[in-house]
Every structure is written in structure tokens, then in C-alpha cells.
Design a protein around this motif. Structure first.
Motif, PDB file in Angstrom:
ATOM      1  N   TYR A   1      56.024  74.082  35.340  1.00 42.02           N
ATOM      2  CA  TYR A   1      55.586  75.474  35.290  1.00 42.02           C
ATOM      3  C   TYR A   1      56.400  76.411  36.164  1.00 42.02           C
ATOM      4  O   TYR A   1      56.057  77.582  36.290  1.00 42.02           O
ATOM      5  CB  TYR A   1      54.101  75.553  35.665  1.00 42.02           C
ATOM      6  N   GLY A   2      57.479  75.924  36.781  1.00 39.31           N
ATOM      7  CA  GLY A   2      58.340  76.802  37.567  1.00 39.31           C
ATOM      8  C   GLY A   2      57.732  77.170  38.909  1.00 39.31           C
ATOM      9  O   GLY A   2      56.782  76.545  39.385  1.00 39.31           O
ATOM     10  N   PRO A   3      58.261  78.228  39.537  1.00 41.18           N
ATOM     11  CA  PRO A   3      57.784  78.609  40.862  1.00 41.18           C
ATOM     12  C   PRO A   3      56.424  79.292  40.815  1.00 41.18           C
ATOM     13  O   PRO A   3      55.969  79.755  39.770  1.00 41.18           O
ATOM     14  CB  PRO A   3      58.859  79.588  41.359  1.00 41.18           C
ATOM     15  N   ALA A   4      55.787  79.334  41.963  1.00 40.34           N
ATOM     16  CA  ALA A   4      54.560  80.105  42.157  1.00 40.34           C
ATOM     17  C   ALA A   4      54.899  81.271  43.082  1.00 40.34           C
ATOM     18  O   ALA A   4      55.955  81.288  43.719  1.00 40.34           O
ATOM     19  CB  ALA A   4      53.473  79.226  42.765  1.00 40.34           C
ATOM     20  N   ALA A   5      54.013  82.245  43.156  1.00 39.69           N
ATOM     21  CA  ALA A   5      54.275  83.422  43.990  1.00 39.69           C
ATOM     22  C   ALA A   5      53.045  83.791  44.793  1.00 39.69           C
ATOM     23  O   ALA A   5      51.907  83.596  44.355  1.00 39.69           O
ATOM     24  CB  ALA A   5      54.705  84.599  43.126  1.00 39.69           C
ATOM     25  N   ILE A   6      53.285  84.325  45.991  1.00 44.46           N
ATOM     26  CA  ILE A   6      52.211  84.885  46.803  1.00 44.46           C
ATOM     27  C   ILE A   6      52.627  86.298  47.195  1.00 44.46           C
ATOM     28  O   ILE A   6      53.816  86.602  47.305  1.00 44.46           O
ATOM     29  CB  ILE A   6      51.893  84.026  48.050  1.00 44.46           C
ATOM     30  N   ALA A   7      51.639  87.170  47.387  1.00 43.22           N
ATOM     31  CA  ALA A   7      51.925  88.568  47.722  1.00 43.22           C
ATOM     32  C   ALA A   7      50.779  89.150  48.520  1.00 43.22           C
ATOM     33  O   ALA A   7      49.640  88.672  48.434  1.00 43.22           O
ATOM     34  CB  ALA A   7      52.146  89.385  46.444  1.00 43.22           C
ATOM     35  N   VAL A   8      51.076  90.194  49.292  1.00 47.01           N
ATOM     36  CA  VAL A   8      50.049  90.913  50.040  1.00 47.01           C
ATOM     37  C   VAL A   8      50.071  92.390  49.662  1.00 47.01           C
ATOM     38  O   VAL A   8      51.133  92.956  49.364  1.00 47.01           O
ATOM     39  CB  VAL A   8      50.201  90.738  51.569  1.00 47.01           C
ATOM     40  N   TYR A   9      48.877  92.990  49.679  1.00 45.77           N
ATOM     41  CA  TYR A   9      48.697  94.389  49.291  1.00 45.77           C
ATOM     42  C   TYR A   9      47.854  95.105  50.337  1.00 45.77           C
ATOM     43  O   TYR A   9      47.042  94.480  51.028  1.00 45.77           O
ATOM     44  CB  TYR A   9      47.971  94.479  47.946  1.00 45.77           C
ATOM     45  N   ASP A  10      48.005  96.434  50.398  1.00 48.00           N
ATOM     46  CA  ASP A  10      47.169  97.212  51.301  1.00 48.00           C
ATOM     47  C   ASP A  10      45.862  97.592  50.615  1.00 48.00           C
ATOM     48  O   ASP A  10      45.597  97.179  49.474  1.00 48.00           O
ATOM     49  CB  ASP A  10      47.924  98.434  51.833  1.00 48.00           C
TER      50      ASP A  10
END
Length: 201
Positions: free
Chosen positions: A113-122
Motif C-alpha cells: 500500500y505504499g507510504p503512510a502520512a501524518i500531519a498536524v493542523y491548527d
């Protein structure tokens, strides 16, 4: 002097708008996940003031059973986790009070399934920073890596985790920046001052 003040203000503005991806959060508080063996989309409370939810109705939360990541190994018996349980869905941690740092122990299924991602938001759901997980483990039990983000101010209101059957355990937060963060900020400002003086000379 006016040029130096302007440079410092620009640097501070830049620092408040971007978080640094990190692989550790010194002095962070680890949030204890309840053992629920829950399957669903939530929302559920991780701890007071921190809520977990998922876009997938089959996501897991507070789960200790077997959860596989194909060649990247599997988790079970010892890691109480949350997982998307899907190749493309996302899950989110929402903070009632913004934090300066957040991260978790992650694993995912990259082979199929390839890479995973993480992110942060305000608080306005504006992206602060994101990063892609590309690490490969030895394929054993309860393996993975810690990844997260650190801000110079408490402005992180959401952490999202997306793709590749991503799983997360041992969520950790810093409510306010650690002294080392301020030290790095002051060091950066000092370098800006030295550079400005050299240009004037």
C-alpha cells in the motif's frame, strides 16, 4: 537596527507557522489508551480533552489483538493501539487545548500500500506540517518507529494519520515547548543577528 528587528520578526513569524518533524519528544506525556477492543469510526475519548475518530467504520481503537502490517511485522499483546484498518482511510486526534508537540509509535504496511502520512493542523484546520512515513522494520512483533511534530508555540489542534493500514500506539504530547525548543529558537535568532551585523559591515 531596524533591519535586524525586521529579520527577527520575520523569523518568529516563520517559526510559528511551521512545525518540525521529530523522532522523539523529550519530556512528553504519554497518553494511556483504554483497552476497549473497539471497531468503528468513533469519536472516542483517548484521555480527557483528546478525542480519536476515523473515516473508516471498521477502524480499531484500544485494540490489543493481532494487527498485521505485512512485511513490516505485526502488533499484538502489549501495544494498545488505534489503526485505520484500511489502505486509504484516515484517523484523527483532536485536542480541546492546542499542544506544542505530538507524536506516536507508528507502523504501516508499505509493501502493498505504499507510504503512510501524518500531519498536524491548527484550530482552523490549516495545515501546519506533514511528513511521509517510509521506514521499514525487521518484520517482527510490536516493531515500528516514533514520529511526530514540535512547534515553537502550542498551536497544534489536530493530528491526522492516513493510509497503508497505519497503526499508532503510545501517543505522546507536549502542552508547552520544552526549554530545548526555546534554546534552539534563541540560537537561531543569534545566528540571524550575526548574519545581519556581517552584512552591515
Amino acid at each position: 537596527m531596524k533591519k535586524l528587528t525586521l529579520a527577527v520578526l520575520c523569523a518568529l513569524a516563520g517559526l510559528s507557522a511551521q512545525a518540525a518533524p521529530v523522532t522523539s519528544l523529550p519530556g512528553a506525556t504519554v497518553l494511556t489508551m483504554p483497552l476497549l477492543s473497539y471497531f468503528g469510526a468513533g469519536p472516542l475519548e483517548l484521555v480527557p480533552g483528546v478525542t480519536w475518530s476515523s473515516a473508516n467504520g471498521d477502524a480499531v481503537f484500544g485494540y490489543e489483538g493481532g494487527y498485521g502490517f505485512a512485511d513490516n511485522g505485526w502488533w499484538g499483546g502489549g501495544l494498545t493501539m488505534a489503526g485505520t484498518n484500511d489502505q486509504g482511510s484516515a484517523m484523527t486526534l483532536a485536542f480541546s487545548q492546542a499542544v506544542a508537540g505530538v507524536g506516536a509509535f507508528f507502523n504501516y504496511s508499505p509493501r502493498y500500500y505504499g507510504p503512510a502520512a501524518i500531519a498536524v493542523y491548527d484550530a482552523n484546520h490549516t495545515l501546519i506540517e506533514s511528513t511521509t512515513l517510509t521506514f521499514i522494520t525487521a518484520g517482527g512483533r510490536n516493531q515500528g518507529e516514533f514520529h511526530g511534530f514540535m512547534e515553537s508555540t502550542p498551536s497544534i489542534s489536530y493530528l491526522t494519520m492516513t493510509g497503508a493500514y497505519i497503526g499508532a500506539a503510545n501517543f505522546a504530547v507536549q502542552a508547552v515547548p520544552e526549554p530545548e525548543t526555546y534554546a534552539m529558537l534563541l540560537a537561531g535568532l543569534g545566528l540571524l543577528g550575526i548574519a545581519a551585523r556581517r552584512r552591515q559591515a
